[in-house]
Design an enzyme around this catalytic site. Structure first.
Site, PDB file in Angstrom:
ATOM      1  N   MET A  33       0.800  -1.223   0.000  1.00 12.88           N
ATOM      2  CA  MET A  33       0.000   0.000   0.000  1.00 12.88           C
ATOM      3  C   MET A  33       0.831   1.270   0.000  1.00 12.88           C
ATOM      4  SD  MET A  33      -3.259  -0.804   2.440  1.00 12.88           S
ATOM      5  CE  MET A  33      -2.285  -1.078   3.894  1.00 12.88           C
ATOM      6  N   GLY A  34       2.103   1.203   0.300  1.00 15.52           N
ATOM      7  CA  GLY A  34       2.867   2.439   0.364  1.00 15.52           C
ATOM      8  C   GLY A  34       4.344   2.216   0.539  1.00 15.52           C
ATOM      9  N   ASP A 144      -0.410 -11.578   9.211  1.00  7.50           N
ATOM     10  CA  ASP A 144       0.713 -11.621   8.269  1.00  7.50           C
ATOM     11  C   ASP A 144       2.031 -11.761   9.027  1.00  7.50           C
ATOM     12  OD1 ASP A 144       1.885 -11.670   5.764  1.00  7.50           O
ATOM     13  OD2 ASP A 144       2.066  -9.491   5.622  1.00  7.50           O
TER      14      ASP A 144
END
Length: 580
Positions: A33-34, A144
């Site tokens: 995402m970034g 995760d």
């Protein structure tokens, strides 16, 4: 990215620019995402880590919600082994999070082919277990856990780190919370550490994180996670069905009770694992130090159904994938299970149990890229087998399965129900036969641009170099706006990926973000098409070159060649040879 007091909206994030007063010093990581930067705090004499959302996602309300939720989830967790979140906000229409900076490396950087020293492994696992139990008590699942998400700051004693911190709760989910962001039916994470219930889209609980921690512990003690494979389908099959190997078979110096501890934490059913991560870590510590007394309950039987065996013929060839395959975006579980369990089991199920009703005829529909099979659930059943003739092609707990890109031919399916004690129903009636003609479908415009490179159909053998190819509509990587992709594997193991984007501008923006700080070099292909090339290492020991075309329709296309175990010069040699 321009500074927050005058930078232009949509500009690339640049080292030296400012975000909400933070001056960015260096890019230290990129995720789904970034990007993460070290940054000077605007008022305090302190270096923080600042994560900035990819520009392609900034306008998407779903991803904005996910990004903000990452900060909100972790901000409510206060624990010395969890990376702290200090602040979050929006600058130049881009979301950002300021976090604690850990000056060190992630645990994967410490792992050799023999793992790490057992006492260091215990120190890491025990600390992460405490962090997870704290998160679980606050209703947060990580989802995760893997070595890459464990940050280590070394201390004076090589076996006792100064700090061990769990990071990246970016895909965590509050237990029992319904937000629509990461609901059932999707799987996010790294398959080598993913528990069976997450692959199947089942209900997750704190013992799901325990499974991933056990995979991490196994790798720390032996050099590799318990299940490794060269293909995605084989890795999913192993996670769902295979008995975990003995860690002592890979590291004979470990005491044998370590096998029992890890097998229990790696049980296929979450109910058969330890009560919490702390109990698992304590048992592992005692086993490694030779102090485990009284033993553990016997390891649970791993297969809940008959284990399938590879078919002799008739299956389409699939592209080879790295064994540590990161699924960085939202991936339909039906597709993962379809790829993973599309293998044959010619042995018939056990004799039926009268307590289970016979499943009804399944519903079958052919689409341009798959066969979709659905069935009604049976009372008392926990799993289902989908059979094509005498071959089991799916094993799972769902009521739908997607067979991706089937080879041409006639197909009919039946369903068998399986109960929790592994008894089975009678085989249900077969569906009416459907006919499949395989074509590229939505990927055909990309195929038409490269007729001398790609096969005429997904199962044809006329590709350049005899490559084996498959396709995908969209992307599994968050932030990649690609419309269609085709993946090919060459005879020497090189990988070719061709992707077509909505516009050249969107393609260029994505790759500028991906290769931040890297410069392109002009080149012309062997077919005379001009473009620009990025050269990089796409993974440790894997060289890659990415060509962005500059002419005509190809200006929306990117071509990437990667060579596992060989440098970027080898990838460039393949790129020069391909008739692109």
């Amino acid at each position: 990215m321009g500074s927050s007091d005058g930078g232009g909206k949509g500009m690339a994030v640049e080292i030296g620019s400012t975000v909400a007063g933070y001056r960015l010093l260096a890019c230290i990581g990129r995720g789904g995402m970034g990007e993460v930067f070290t940054a000077e705090h605007p008022r305090l004499p302190r270096i923080d880590a600042v994560k900035v959302l990819h520009p392609a996602l900034g306008s998407d309300p779903v991803f904005r919600a996910r990004f903000e939720r990452e900060a909100d989830l972790v901000a409510r967790l206060s624990h010395p082994a969890i990376v702290a979140v200090f602040d979050r906000g929006v600058a130049d229409d881009r979301l950002w999070i300021a976090m604690e900076y850990v000056d060190g490396a992630d645990a994967s950087a410490l792992i050799t082919d023999r793992g790490v020293h057992p006492l260091l492994a215990i120190a890491i696992v025990t600390t992460v277990a405490a962090a997870l139990d704290h998160a679980h008590r606050n209703g947060v699942l990580h989802r995760d856990v893997k070595p890459e998400n464990v940050l280590i700051r070394p201390g004076g004693d090589p076996l006792l780190p100064d700090a061990v911190k769990l990071t990246d709760f970016g895909i965590a989910r509050v237990r029992d919370e319904v937000t629509g962001l990461t609901g059932a039916g999707t799987t996010i994470g790294t398959l080598a550490y993913t528990p069976p219930e997450q692959i199947e889209g089942g209900e997750l609980d704190p013992r799901s994180d325990q499974y991933a921690l056990a995979c991490t512990a196994f790798e720390l003690l032996s050099g590799a996670p318990p299940f490794t494979a060269e293909t995605q389908q084989s890795l999913v099959k192993a996670q769902l069905l295979d008995r975990p190997p003995a860690v002592t078979s890979r590291n004979p110096a470990l005491p044998s009770p370590v096998d029992d501890v890890l097998r229990r934490a790696l049980a296929k059913r979450s109910a058969d694992r330890f009560v919490d991560c702390g109990q698992f870590a304590g048992a592992l510590d005692a086993a490694v130090r030779g102090r485990l007394s009284g033993g553990l309950p016997a390891a649970p039987p791993t297969p809940v159904v008959q284990r399938p065996v590879p078919p002799a013929t008739g299956r389409a060839r699939r592209r080879r994938l790295p064994s540590r395959l990161v699924v960085a975006g939202v991936v339909a579980v039906a597709v993962l299970v379809g790829l993973g369990i599309a293998v044959g089991a010619t042995t018939a199920p056990r004799p039926p149990d009268a307590a289970l009703a016979t499943p009804a005829t399944p519903r079958v529909q052919v689409t341009p890229t798959s066969i979709e099979i659905g069935w009604d659930r049976v009372n008392g059943a926990t799993h289902y087998l989908v059979r094509q003739g005498d071959t089991t092609v799916y094993i799972g707990s769902g009521d739908h399965w997607s067979m991706p890109r089937p080879v041409p031919g006639e197909y009919a399916f039946s369903v068998v129900a399986v109960s929790g004690d592994r008894t089975t129903s009678a085989v249900g009636p077969a569906s009416a036969a459907v006919q499949v003609t395989t074509v590229w479908g939505e990927l055909q415009p990309l195929v038409d641009l490269f007729p001398t490179v790609l096969p005429s159909t997904p199962v044809s053998t006329d590709a350049f170099d005899g490559m084996v190819c498959s396709g995908l509509v969209g992307s599994q990587l968050v932030g990649n706006p690609v419309q269609v992709q085709i993946f090919c594997t060459g005879p020497s193991g090189y990988q070719l990926t061709l992707g077509m984007y909505p516009t050249a501008g969107q393609r260029d923006s994505y790759y500028r973000q991906r290769f931040a700080g890297e410069r392109t070099r002009p080149m012309a292909t062997s077919g005379g098409h001009p473009g620009r090339v990025y050269t990089a290492e796409s993974a440790p020991g894997t060289g890659s070159v990415t060509l962005l075309y500059d002419d005509g329709v190809r200006a929306r296309v990117a071509a990437e060649v990667s060579t596992a175990g060989r440098p970027a010069t080898a990838a460039r040699s393949v790129l020069d040879r391909l008739p692109l």
